[in-house]
Scaffold this motif. Structure first.
Motif, PDB file in Angstrom:
ATOM      1  N   SER A   1       0.846  -1.185   0.000  1.00  0.00           N
ATOM      2  CA  SER A   1       0.000   0.000   0.000  1.00  0.00           C
ATOM      3  C   SER A   1       0.882   1.235   0.000  1.00  0.00           C
ATOM      4  N   THR A   2       0.337   2.331  -0.495  1.00  0.00           N
ATOM      5  CA  THR A   2       1.097   3.577  -0.568  1.00  0.00           C
ATOM      6  C   THR A   2       0.906   4.384   0.715  1.00  0.00           C
ATOM      7  N   LEU A   3       1.924   5.157   1.061  1.00  0.00           N
ATOM      8  CA  LEU A   3       1.873   5.970   2.272  1.00  0.00           C
ATOM      9  C   LEU A   3       0.699   6.937   2.231  1.00  0.00           C
ATOM     10  N   LEU A   4       0.480   7.564   1.072  1.00  0.00           N
ATOM     11  CA  LEU A   4      -0.591   8.543   0.922  1.00  0.00           C
ATOM     12  C   LEU A   4      -1.449   8.194  -0.282  1.00  0.00           C
ATOM     13  N   THR A   5      -2.768   8.320  -0.123  1.00  0.00           N
ATOM     14  CA  THR A   5      -3.649   8.201  -1.271  1.00  0.00           C
ATOM     15  C   THR A   5      -3.748   9.564  -1.944  1.00  0.00           C
ATOM     16  N   SER A   6      -4.341   9.574  -3.116  1.00  0.00           N
ATOM     17  CA  SER A   6      -4.472  10.841  -3.849  1.00  0.00           C
ATOM     18  C   SER A   6      -5.419  11.805  -3.143  1.00  0.00           C
ATOM     19  N   TYR A   7      -6.187  11.297  -2.158  1.00  0.00           N
ATOM     20  CA  TYR A   7      -7.163  12.135  -1.472  1.00  0.00           C
ATOM     21  C   TYR A   7      -6.651  12.681  -0.141  1.00  0.00           C
ATOM     22  N   GLU A   8      -5.521  12.181   0.341  1.00  0.00           N
ATOM     23  CA  GLU A   8      -5.004  12.655   1.616  1.00  0.00           C
ATOM     24  C   GLU A   8      -4.250  13.961   1.445  1.00  0.00           C
TER      25      GLU A   8
ATOM     26  N   ASP B   1     -15.134   2.652  11.611  1.00  0.00           N
ATOM     27  CA  ASP B   1     -16.438   3.291  11.712  1.00  0.00           C
ATOM     28  C   ASP B   1     -16.685   4.290  10.582  1.00  0.00           C
ATOM     29  N   TYR B   2     -15.607   4.702   9.895  1.00  0.00           N
ATOM     30  CA  TYR B   2     -15.715   5.731   8.861  1.00  0.00           C
ATOM     31  C   TYR B   2     -15.147   5.214   7.541  1.00  0.00           C
ATOM     32  N   ASP B   3     -15.793   5.599   6.463  1.00  0.00           N
ATOM     33  CA  ASP B   3     -15.250   5.378   5.121  1.00  0.00           C
ATOM     34  C   ASP B   3     -14.647   6.707   4.681  1.00  0.00           C
ATOM     35  N   LEU B   4     -13.317   6.780   4.654  1.00  0.00           N
ATOM     36  CA  LEU B   4     -12.635   8.062   4.511  1.00  0.00           C
ATOM     37  C   LEU B   4     -12.404   8.483   3.070  1.00  0.00           C
ATOM     38  N   TYR B   5     -12.224   7.507   2.160  1.00  0.00           N
ATOM     39  CA  TYR B   5     -11.788   7.864   0.815  1.00  0.00           C
ATOM     40  C   TYR B   5     -12.615   7.156  -0.250  1.00  0.00           C
ATOM     41  N   PRO B   6     -12.837   7.818  -1.388  1.00  0.00           N
ATOM     42  CA  PRO B   6     -13.553   7.179  -2.507  1.00  0.00           C
ATOM     43  C   PRO B   6     -12.793   5.968  -3.037  1.00  0.00           C
ATOM     44  N   ASP B   7     -13.496   5.158  -3.808  1.00  0.00           N
ATOM     45  CA  ASP B   7     -12.922   3.909  -4.303  1.00  0.00           C
ATOM     46  C   ASP B   7     -11.799   4.106  -5.307  1.00  0.00           C
ATOM     47  N   ASP B   8     -11.651   5.316  -5.845  1.00  0.00           N
ATOM     48  CA  ASP B   8     -10.563   5.555  -6.793  1.00  0.00           C
ATOM     49  C   ASP B   8      -9.207   5.259  -6.167  1.00  0.00           C
ATOM     50  N   SER B   9      -9.116   5.357  -4.851  1.00  0.00           N
ATOM     51  CA  SER B   9      -7.837   5.110  -4.170  1.00  0.00           C
ATOM     52  C   SER B   9      -7.816   3.762  -3.462  1.00  0.00           C
ATOM     53  N   ARG B  10      -8.823   2.933  -3.669  1.00  0.00           N
ATOM     54  CA  ARG B  10      -8.927   1.666  -2.946  1.00  0.00           C
ATOM     55  C   ARG B  10      -8.641   0.504  -3.890  1.00  0.00           C
ATOM     56  N   HIS B  11      -7.719  -0.358  -3.494  1.00  0.00           N
ATOM     57  CA  HIS B  11      -7.355  -1.512  -4.318  1.00  0.00           C
ATOM     58  C   HIS B  11      -7.850  -2.821  -3.716  1.00  0.00           C
ATOM     59  N   ARG B  12      -8.549  -2.741  -2.599  1.00  0.00           N
ATOM     60  CA  ARG B  12      -9.165  -3.905  -1.978  1.00  0.00           C
ATOM     61  C   ARG B  12     -10.654  -3.607  -1.819  1.00  0.00           C
ATOM     62  N   PRO B  13     -11.470  -4.619  -1.635  1.00  0.00           N
ATOM     63  CA  PRO B  13     -12.892  -4.331  -1.391  1.00  0.00           C
ATOM     64  C   PRO B  13     -13.061  -3.452  -0.153  1.00  0.00           C
ATOM     65  N   PHE B  14     -14.026  -2.567  -0.204  1.00  0.00           N
ATOM     66  CA  PHE B  14     -14.352  -1.764   0.966  1.00  0.00           C
ATOM     67  C   PHE B  14     -14.618  -2.679   2.165  1.00  0.00           C
ATOM     68  N   GLY B  15     -14.086  -2.297   3.333  1.00  0.00           N
ATOM     69  CA  GLY B  15     -14.359  -3.055   4.548  1.00  0.00           C
ATOM     70  C   GLY B  15     -13.426  -4.215   4.798  1.00  0.00           C
ATOM     71  N   THR B  16     -12.257  -4.223   4.167  1.00  0.00           N
ATOM     72  CA  THR B  16     -11.301  -5.306   4.415  1.00  0.00           C
ATOM     73  C   THR B  16     -10.086  -4.791   5.182  1.00  0.00           C
ATOM     74  N   GLY B  17     -10.306  -3.758   5.982  1.00  0.00           N
ATOM     75  CA  GLY B  17      -9.271  -3.267   6.882  1.00  0.00           C
ATOM     76  C   GLY B  17      -9.574  -3.672   8.306  1.00  0.00           C
ATOM     77  N   ALA B  18      -8.692  -3.297   9.210  1.00  0.00           N
ATOM     78  CA  ALA B  18      -8.863  -3.610  10.629  1.00  0.00           C
ATOM     79  C   ALA B  18      -8.371  -2.432  11.450  1.00  0.00           C
ATOM     80  N   THR B  19      -9.232  -1.896  12.286  1.00  0.00           N
ATOM     81  CA  THR B  19      -8.817  -0.790  13.140  1.00  0.00           C
ATOM     82  C   THR B  19      -8.270  -1.330  14.456  1.00  0.00           C
TER      83      THR B  19
ATOM     84  N   ASP C   1     -24.683   8.588  -9.407  1.00  0.00           N
ATOM     85  CA  ASP C   1     -25.082   7.309  -9.989  1.00  0.00           C
ATOM     86  C   ASP C   1     -24.688   6.136  -9.090  1.00  0.00           C
ATOM     87  N   ASN C   2     -23.931   6.400  -8.022  1.00  0.00           N
ATOM     88  CA  ASN C   2     -23.545   5.338  -7.105  1.00  0.00           C
ATOM     89  C   ASN C   2     -24.229   5.474  -5.748  1.00  0.00           C
ATOM     90  N   GLU C   3     -25.261   6.275  -5.703  1.00  0.00           N
ATOM     91  CA  GLU C   3     -25.898   6.503  -4.402  1.00  0.00           C
ATOM     92  C   GLU C   3     -26.429   5.206  -3.807  1.00  0.00           C
TER      93      GLU C   3
END
Length: 251
Positions: free
Chosen positions: A25-32, A120-138, A235-237
């Protein structure tokens, strides 16, 4: 899992012979948006974390605990670097990035997840996500841990490196892997609540293939629900993925 006799696992510098799974994974996403000082803090914390994890050996019946191996040091949690740190004490963006990678690696192995907590939060759009949403661990010190157990007859080893803005993780094993894993999402939907906030939901499954017998098993992993801190494209609502047809073929 309070009955577990947790202890820090041994570290061995020599790598086990077989690569089981790797990811980066990259240190920073394009949205940070972090200033140079905040980037320096995050890099320092990541290097501190992986120094505690690099080379950890997980023998049969051993349990890996993120916080038991990291411990609590004064070098962590002293600087607020972004949204996650401002909201929750006891964690940092560096902790999340490392624990996310560890969880993703564990999902691609026979290691059994004993404890994992979703964000608890979804911080970034999927453009910066290379795994399915929700496959992290806090991981939050003294509150939320990441634990997995080796119930196999083999030995596993974690290796993590950081260089030029890239965090890399490997799971290695003593024996040659015969299982292949695919982690995917189903029943993905974004909804708006009565407070005009967007809530994102999905269900995570895992497909396991035995490369010797060609048999396949599909299993439920977890469900996720997170408050989005950005507005999704119109269109993704609301998104509905195809319905899963469960298969439960023993390996």
């Amino acid at each position: 899992m309070s009955h577990l006799n947790l202890k820090a696992l041994p570290i061995v510098e020599e790598r086990l012979p077989h690569l089981y799974f790797k990811h980066q994974s990259t240190l920073l996403t394009s949205y940070e948006t972090l200033d140079p000082h905040e980037i320096q803090i995050k890099e320092k914390e990541i290097k501190h974390l992986i120094a505690k994890l690099n080379g950890i050996v997980i023998k049969p019946n051993a349990v890996f605990s993120f916080w038991k191996n990291i411990g609590h040091t004064k070098s962590l949690f002293l600087d607020v670097t972004n949204f996650a740190s401002q909201k929750i004490k006891g964690t940092t963006p560096a902790v999340c990035q490392v624990s996310n990678l560890l969880y993703w690696i564990a999902l691609h192995s026979p290691l059994e997840i004993l404890e994992r907590h979703r964000h608890d939060y979804d911080l970034y759009p999927d453009d910066s996500r290379h795994r399915p949403f929700g496959t992290g661990a806090t991981c939050i010190y003294n509150l939320y841990d990441l634990k997995f157990e080796n119930k196999t007859d083999s030995i596993f080893q974690i290796f993590m490196t950081y260089q030029n803005g890239i965090l890399r993780g490997e799971l290695r094993s003593l024996t040659l892997p015969i299982l292949k894993y695919e982690v995917f999402e189903e029943r993905h939907v974004i909804q708006k609540n009565r407070f005009n906030e967007y809530i994102r939901h999905n269900t995570i499954y895992r497909k396991t293939e035995n490369t010797k017998t060609q048999k396949i098993k599909i299993e439920y992993i977890t469900e996720n629900h997170a408050l989005m801190v950005y507005e999704p494209p119109e269109d993704n609502e609301i998104i509905q993925i195809k319905t899963l047809e469960m298969g439960d073929i023993a390996l």
